[in-house]
Design a protein around this motif. Structure first.
Motif, PDB file in Angstrom:
ATOM      1  N   CYS A  53     -16.250  -7.684   0.363  1.00  0.00           N
ATOM      2  CA  CYS A  53     -16.920  -8.665  -0.475  1.00  0.00           C
ATOM      3  C   CYS A  53     -15.931  -9.781  -0.772  1.00  0.00           C
ATOM      4  O   CYS A  53     -14.824  -9.530  -1.247  1.00  0.00           O
ATOM      5  CB  CYS A  53     -17.398  -8.017  -1.780  1.00  0.00           C
ATOM      6  SG  CYS A  53     -18.286  -9.159  -2.874  1.00  0.00           S
ATOM      7  N   GLY A  54     -16.291 -10.975  -0.451  1.00  0.00           N
ATOM      8  CA  GLY A  54     -15.364 -12.081  -0.641  1.00  0.00           C
ATOM      9  C   GLY A  54     -14.647 -12.416   0.647  1.00  0.00           C
ATOM     10  O   GLY A  54     -14.760 -11.716   1.658  1.00  0.00           O
ATOM     11  N   SER A  55     -13.917 -13.518   0.597  1.00  0.00           N
ATOM     12  CA  SER A  55     -13.249 -14.024   1.802  1.00  0.00           C
ATOM     13  C   SER A  55     -12.123 -13.090   2.239  1.00  0.00           C
ATOM     14  O   SER A  55     -11.219 -12.774   1.459  1.00  0.00           O
ATOM     15  CB  SER A  55     -12.673 -15.414   1.525  1.00  0.00           C
ATOM     16  OG  SER A  55     -12.064 -15.924   2.683  1.00  0.00           O
ATOM     17  N   GLY A  56     -12.220 -12.632   3.485  1.00  0.00           N
ATOM     18  CA  GLY A  56     -11.190 -11.753   4.033  1.00  0.00           C
ATOM     19  C   GLY A  56     -10.700 -12.251   5.387  1.00  0.00           C
ATOM     20  O   GLY A  56     -10.996 -13.379   5.806  1.00  0.00           O
ATOM     21  N   ILE A  57      -9.977 -11.410   6.070  1.00  0.00           N
ATOM     22  CA  ILE A  57      -9.402 -11.781   7.372  1.00  0.00           C
ATOM     23  C   ILE A  57      -9.659 -10.646   8.350  1.00  0.00           C
ATOM     24  O   ILE A  57      -9.580  -9.460   7.998  1.00  0.00           O
ATOM     25  CB  ILE A  57      -7.881 -12.039   7.263  1.00  0.00           C
ATOM     26  CG1 ILE A  57      -7.605 -13.272   6.410  1.00  0.00           C
ATOM     27  CG2 ILE A  57      -7.258 -12.226   8.646  1.00  0.00           C
ATOM     28  CD1 ILE A  57      -6.124 -13.501   6.146  1.00  0.00           C
ATOM     29  N   GLN A  58      -9.983 -11.012   9.558  1.00  0.00           N
ATOM     30  CA  GLN A  58     -10.045 -10.026  10.630  1.00  0.00           C
ATOM     31  C   GLN A  58      -9.184 -10.533  11.795  1.00  0.00           C
ATOM     32  O   GLN A  58      -8.990 -11.735  11.967  1.00  0.00           O
ATOM     33  CB  GLN A  58     -11.479  -9.743  11.071  1.00  0.00           C
ATOM     34  CG  GLN A  58     -12.244 -10.939  11.560  1.00  0.00           C
ATOM     35  CD  GLN A  58     -13.676 -10.598  11.894  1.00  0.00           C
ATOM     36  OE1 GLN A  58     -14.471 -11.483  12.165  1.00  0.00           O
ATOM     37  NE2 GLN A  58     -14.054  -9.330  11.895  1.00  0.00           N
ATOM     38  N   THR A  59      -8.650  -9.609  12.530  1.00  0.00           N
ATOM     39  CA  THR A  59      -7.676  -9.958  13.573  1.00  0.00           C
ATOM     40  C   THR A  59      -8.064  -9.325  14.909  1.00  0.00           C
ATOM     41  O   THR A  59      -8.844  -8.370  14.970  1.00  0.00           O
ATOM     42  CB  THR A  59      -6.264  -9.481  13.199  1.00  0.00           C
ATOM     43  OG1 THR A  59      -6.267  -8.054  13.090  1.00  0.00           O
ATOM     44  CG2 THR A  59      -5.804 -10.090  11.887  1.00  0.00           C
ATOM     45  N   ARG A  60      -7.488  -9.890  15.939  1.00  0.00           N
ATOM     46  CA  ARG A  60      -7.562  -9.286  17.261  1.00  0.00           C
ATOM     47  C   ARG A  60      -6.242  -9.582  17.977  1.00  0.00           C
ATOM     48  O   ARG A  60      -5.483 -10.470  17.566  1.00  0.00           O
ATOM     49  CB  ARG A  60      -8.749  -9.813  18.072  1.00  0.00           C
ATOM     50  CG  ARG A  60      -8.646 -11.285  18.454  1.00  0.00           C
ATOM     51  CD  ARG A  60      -9.815 -11.686  19.332  1.00  0.00           C
ATOM     52  NE  ARG A  60      -9.688 -13.073  19.797  1.00  0.00           N
ATOM     53  CZ  ARG A  60     -10.505 -13.637  20.687  1.00  0.00           C
ATOM     54  NH1 ARG A  60     -11.514 -12.933  21.198  1.00  0.00           N
ATOM     55  NH2 ARG A  60     -10.318 -14.891  21.067  1.00  0.00           N
ATOM     56  N   SER A  61      -5.948  -8.851  19.043  1.00  0.00           N
ATOM     57  CA  SER A  61      -4.661  -9.025  19.719  1.00  0.00           C
ATOM     58  C   SER A  61      -4.820  -8.792  21.214  1.00  0.00           C
ATOM     59  O   SER A  61      -5.838  -8.275  21.685  1.00  0.00           O
ATOM     60  CB  SER A  61      -3.618  -8.052  19.140  1.00  0.00           C
ATOM     61  OG  SER A  61      -4.000  -6.720  19.386  1.00  0.00           O
ATOM     62  N   ARG A  62      -3.787  -9.206  21.936  1.00  0.00           N
ATOM     63  CA  ARG A  62      -3.707  -8.935  23.368  1.00  0.00           C
ATOM     64  C   ARG A  62      -2.233  -8.763  23.720  1.00  0.00           C
ATOM     65  O   ARG A  62      -1.349  -9.332  23.068  1.00  0.00           O
ATOM     66  CB  ARG A  62      -4.345 -10.044  24.201  1.00  0.00           C
ATOM     67  CG  ARG A  62      -3.699 -11.408  24.031  1.00  0.00           C
ATOM     68  CD  ARG A  62      -4.361 -12.436  24.912  1.00  0.00           C
ATOM     69  NE  ARG A  62      -3.732 -13.743  24.755  1.00  0.00           N
ATOM     70  CZ  ARG A  62      -4.032 -14.813  25.502  1.00  0.00           C
ATOM     71  NH1 ARG A  62      -4.969 -14.705  26.443  1.00  0.00           N
ATOM     72  NH2 ARG A  62      -3.418 -15.962  25.305  1.00  0.00           N
ATOM     73  N   SER A  63      -1.952  -8.002  24.723  1.00  0.00           N
ATOM     74  CA  SER A  63      -0.572  -7.716  25.118  1.00  0.00           C
ATOM     75  C   SER A  63      -0.259  -8.358  26.461  1.00  0.00           C
ATOM     76  O   SER A  63      -1.154  -8.635  27.267  1.00  0.00           O
ATOM     77  CB  SER A  63      -0.347  -6.204  25.214  1.00  0.00           C
ATOM     78  OG  SER A  63      -0.557  -5.583  23.967  1.00  0.00           O
TER      79      SER A  63
END
Length: 248
Positions: free
Chosen positions: A207-217
């Motif tokens: 709930c509320g502004s958050g962050i999501q991430t992704r990655s590559r190697s």
């Protein structure tokens, strides 16, 4: 020119020596003293040998083309080449295969490369596999180790920017009792390329502004890959905002 001059200065041609040993009859002369073949293409190092036994050891091997005899420490070194570019000053007695004339040997028809002519208890000659001499230096790579006796091991090492097909930087091969190495290898051009992105992670806040991430190697690809290049230490990350809608 320097090596030719060195050999001219140090070369001592001796009268022929007749050798009778273990049913071998050999006539040999010494190429040079105080000249040594360097370690390149040395396939055998024998300890506690006299020069007579060293000469016979080379004569018994079709693949022996030169020998060093280090008389102060009784060491016999055998080589698969006699190359003037690989000779240096040193405390050795040096012979090439051309200096060794085999008048008689137990193995009437000689032996193949990798085999040694030996005499059994009945005085009969037999060819016994003792060394592997078919190791191939890979293009864009080197071989580490020069002991080619059965049971010994060498390592193939690829140059920077190249890898063995299974992506191993060093690969060990063993000299088998068949006279062949367990395998040869090749070194192929290495490209470091980006893997695919992972899925976006779950939002850090429900709930509320958050962050999501992704990655590559950054991973190794062997030749023929046109993907964007990266450095092998690179790790790619991306972030984006999530659940940032206004709440009332």
């Amino acid at each position: 020119m320097y090596m030719i001059l060195l050999l001219y200065m140090l070369r001592i041609v001796c009268a022929s020596v007749n050798l009778h040993l273990d049913n071998f009859e050999i006539v040999y002369s010494i190429s040079a003293v105080n000249v040594c073949h360097n370690e390149i293409k040395r396939f055998q190092e024998l300890f506690g040998y006299s020069i007579e036994h060293c000469v016979k050891a080379c004569a018994a091997r079709k693949h022996c083309l030169a020998l060093n005899y280090r008389s102060r420490i009784n060491i016999c070194e055998l080589f698969t080449t006699f190359d003037a570019d690989q000779l240096t000053a040193g405390e050795c007695i040096l012979l090439s295969k051309e200096d060794i004339g085999v008048m008689k040997m137990p193995c009437l028809h000689g032996c193949n490369f990798g085999e040694v002519c030996e005499q059994n208890k009945y005085g009969h000659g037999m060819c016994v596999i003792k060394e592997c001499v078919n190791g191939t230096v890979p293009e864009h790579g080197t071989i580490l180790g020069n002991q080619m006796k059965v049971g010994k091991k060498i390592r193939y090492k690829c140059d920077t920017g190249y890898n063995e097909p299974n992506v191993s930087f060093t690969t060990v091969a063993e000299c088998l009792d068949t006279g062949a190495w367990s395998f040869n290898t090749e070194c192929l051009k290495t490209n470091y390329t980006w893997d695919s992105w992972t899925h976006w992670s779950t939002c850090s806040l429900s709930c509320g502004s958050g962050i999501q991430t992704r990655s590559r190697s950054c991973s190794i690809r062997i030749e023929g890959n046109d993907e964007s290049q990266c450095h092998k230490t690179d790790v790619g990350d991306e972030q984006q905002a999530c659940n940032d809608q206004n709440l009332s």
